[in-house]
Design a protein around this motif. Structure first.
Motif, short mmCIF file in Angstrom:
data_model
loop_
_atom_site.label_atom_id
_atom_site.label_comp_id
_atom_site.label_asym_id
_atom_site.label_seq_id
_atom_site.Cartn_x
_atom_site.Cartn_y
_atom_site.Cartn_z
N ASP A 78 -7.83 0.12 13.43
CA ASP A 78 -9.22 -0.27 13.27
C ASP A 78 -9.33 -1.73 12.85
O ASP A 78 -8.44 -2.28 12.20
N ILE A 79 -10.42 -2.36 13.24
CA ILE A 79 -10.65 -3.75 12.86
C ILE A 79 -11.65 -3.86 11.70
O ILE A 79 -11.38 -4.54 10.70
N LEU A 80 -12.80 -3.20 11.79
CA LEU A 80 -13.87 -3.44 10.83
C LEU A 80 -13.48 -3.08 9.40
O LEU A 80 -13.55 -3.92 8.49
N LEU A 81 -13.06 -1.84 9.16
CA LEU A 81 -12.71 -1.45 7.80
C LEU A 81 -11.46 -2.17 7.33
O LEU A 81 -11.35 -2.52 6.14
N ASN A 82 -10.52 -2.42 8.25
CA ASN A 82 -9.34 -3.19 7.88
C ASN A 82 -9.72 -4.56 7.33
O ASN A 82 -9.17 -5.02 6.32
N ARG A 125 -11.78 13.44 6.25
CA ARG A 125 -12.56 12.65 5.31
C ARG A 125 -11.94 11.27 5.15
O ARG A 125 -10.72 11.14 5.03
N LEU A 126 -12.78 10.25 5.14
CA LEU A 126 -12.29 8.89 4.93
C LEU A 126 -11.54 8.78 3.62
O LEU A 126 -10.50 8.13 3.54
N SER A 127 -12.04 9.43 2.58
CA SER A 127 -11.39 9.35 1.27
C SER A 127 -9.97 9.92 1.32
O SER A 127 -9.05 9.37 0.69
N ASP A 128 -9.78 11.01 2.07
CA ASP A 128 -8.44 11.59 2.19
C ASP A 128 -7.52 10.66 2.98
O ASP A 128 -6.34 10.49 2.63
N TRP A 129 -8.05 10.07 4.05
CA TRP A 129 -7.23 9.16 4.85
C TRP A 129 -6.84 7.93 4.04
O TRP A 129 -5.70 7.47 4.10
N LEU A 130 -7.77 7.43 3.24
CA LEU A 130 -7.47 6.26 2.41
C LEU A 130 -6.44 6.58 1.34
O LEU A 130 -5.66 5.72 0.94
N SER A 147 -9.39 1.82 -3.17
CA SER A 147 -8.21 2.22 -2.41
C SER A 147 -7.18 1.10 -2.32
O SER A 147 -5.97 1.37 -2.30
N VAL A 148 -7.65 -0.15 -2.25
CA VAL A 148 -6.71 -1.26 -2.10
C VAL A 148 -6.42 -1.94 -3.43
O VAL A 148 -5.67 -2.92 -3.49
N ASP A 165 -3.88 8.25 1.69
CA ASP A 165 -2.56 8.13 2.31
C ASP A 165 -2.30 6.74 2.89
O ASP A 165 -1.14 6.33 3.03
N ASN A 166 -3.37 6.01 3.24
CA ASN A 166 -3.20 4.77 3.99
C ASN A 166 -3.80 3.53 3.32
O ASN A 166 -3.58 2.41 3.79
N GLY A 167 -4.55 3.72 2.25
CA GLY A 167 -5.24 2.61 1.62
C GLY A 167 -4.33 1.51 1.14
O GLY A 167 -4.69 0.33 1.15
N MET A 168 -3.12 1.87 0.72
CA MET A 168 -2.19 0.87 0.21
C MET A 168 -1.78 -0.15 1.28
O MET A 168 -1.35 -1.26 0.97
#
Length: 322
Positions: free
Chosen positions: A163-167, A288-293, A233-234, A295-298
């Protein structure tokens, strides 16, 4: 053209080297389908940047040669179309994207494609003042008038790997002490995981009924809530600052100057502020975005993702889909 398995039914995905198309193509490969992509970046086939390691046959878009375009669709059971442009830049315009889409639809009719699964956007409207949403509505009309068996899938705000926008929101939160939010930040979005969208698109090919469905996730966020979730998340400590849309856009242009990209457009702000990325339909996606983050937010936002580099410059020339 290489990588085609003649023993499997042939499917075509436009923009399979892009974000949405890559996930759809991978689902099809996993299901044993033979996949071809129409792409503005055929040079990626078999290269180190090829996510499919040569398994997906790559054919250049031939919008200027409708006969060749139709030939590239001969024998195709299902065409998955993700082709679009995020904004107008140089010779790449929304009007041209609409015309190219009509050429593609006509080529699919000429080639005898059995089913068209088209990725659109929530809340398109031919009378929209926003060219993105108006153009999407015009393409939908062309599909409905074509006589093709079709499914139109309308995602809202997409997230996932690539993804570009949220990234890039996460990238900014990592690097700047202040993050600008246009207006009051109360406008909403329903993020949908790109993998769930891919599953919905592939499932939509199984019927021959003409359908139009929204593809949104289980949670609705205000934009403020979305930014705060990404911030947490970050591990950012940036201050969220509300400001007039014009000022937020001006700041994005300053950042864009240094990263050589168009970070944000007025139209994207207006689309968000108009609540166009939410749906009145029940959620069809479960992630859910929260669940994905979690695992991947870092990893999100470690590097800036350039829209112009990915889709407009060099050989891409704005030909890839969303």
């Amino acid at each position: 053209m290489t990588g085609h398995n003649n023993n499997a039914s042939l499917t075509v995905v436009t923009g399979a080297f892009g974000f949405t198309g890559r996930h759809i193509a991978q689902r099809l490969l996993d299901a044993g389908k033979s996949v071809r992509t129409l792409t503005g970046r055929p040079h990626l086939h078999g290269s180190a940047q090829d996510p499919f390691h040569g398994q997906v046959e790559a054919v250049p878009f031939n919008f200027l040669d409708p006969v060749a375009l139709a030939k590239s669709l001969e024998g195709v059971d299902t065409l998955y179309n993700t082709y679009w442009v995020r904004f107008s830049s140089g010779a790449v315009t929304f009007d041209q994207a609409v015309e190219n889409s009509r050429i593609l639809v006509n080529a699919a009719v000429e080639a005898g494609v059995q089913r068209l699964v088209h990725v659109s956007i929530t809340n398109p409207a031919e009378d929209s003042p926003l060219p993105y949403f108006r153009g999407k509505a015009l393409v939908e009309r062309a599909i409905r008038e074509s006589g093709l068996s079709h499914a139109i899938v309308r995602p809202a705000l997409l997230f996932g790997e690539g993804d570009i926008l949220l990234n890039n929101i996460a990238w900014a939160l990592r690097r700047f002490p202040v993050f600008p939010v246009a207006g009051n930040g109360h406008y909403r979005a329903q993020p949908v995981y790109v993998g769930d969208l891919a599953d919905l698109a592939v499932s939509a090919a199984e019927s021959r009924d003409n359908i139009t469905i929204d593809a949104v996730g289980p949670d609705t966020y205000t934009f403020d809530e979305l930014v705060y979730l990404l911030e947490k998340s970050v591990g950012s400590r940036a201050r969220i600052a509300h400001m007039p849309s014009a000022l937020a856009l001006s700041l994005s242009r300053i950042v864009g100057y240094f990263v050589r990209d168009i970070v944000l457009t007025r139209e994207e702000i207006d689309g968000l502020a108009g609540d166009l990325l939410v749906s009145a339909e029940p959620p069809r996606a479960a992630t859910r975005l929260s669940d994905w983050l979690a695992d991947n937010g870092m990893f999100l936002g470690e590097n800036y993702a350039s829209e112009l580099d990915r889709h407009y410059r060099a050989r891409g020339r704005g030909l890839l889909g969303n």
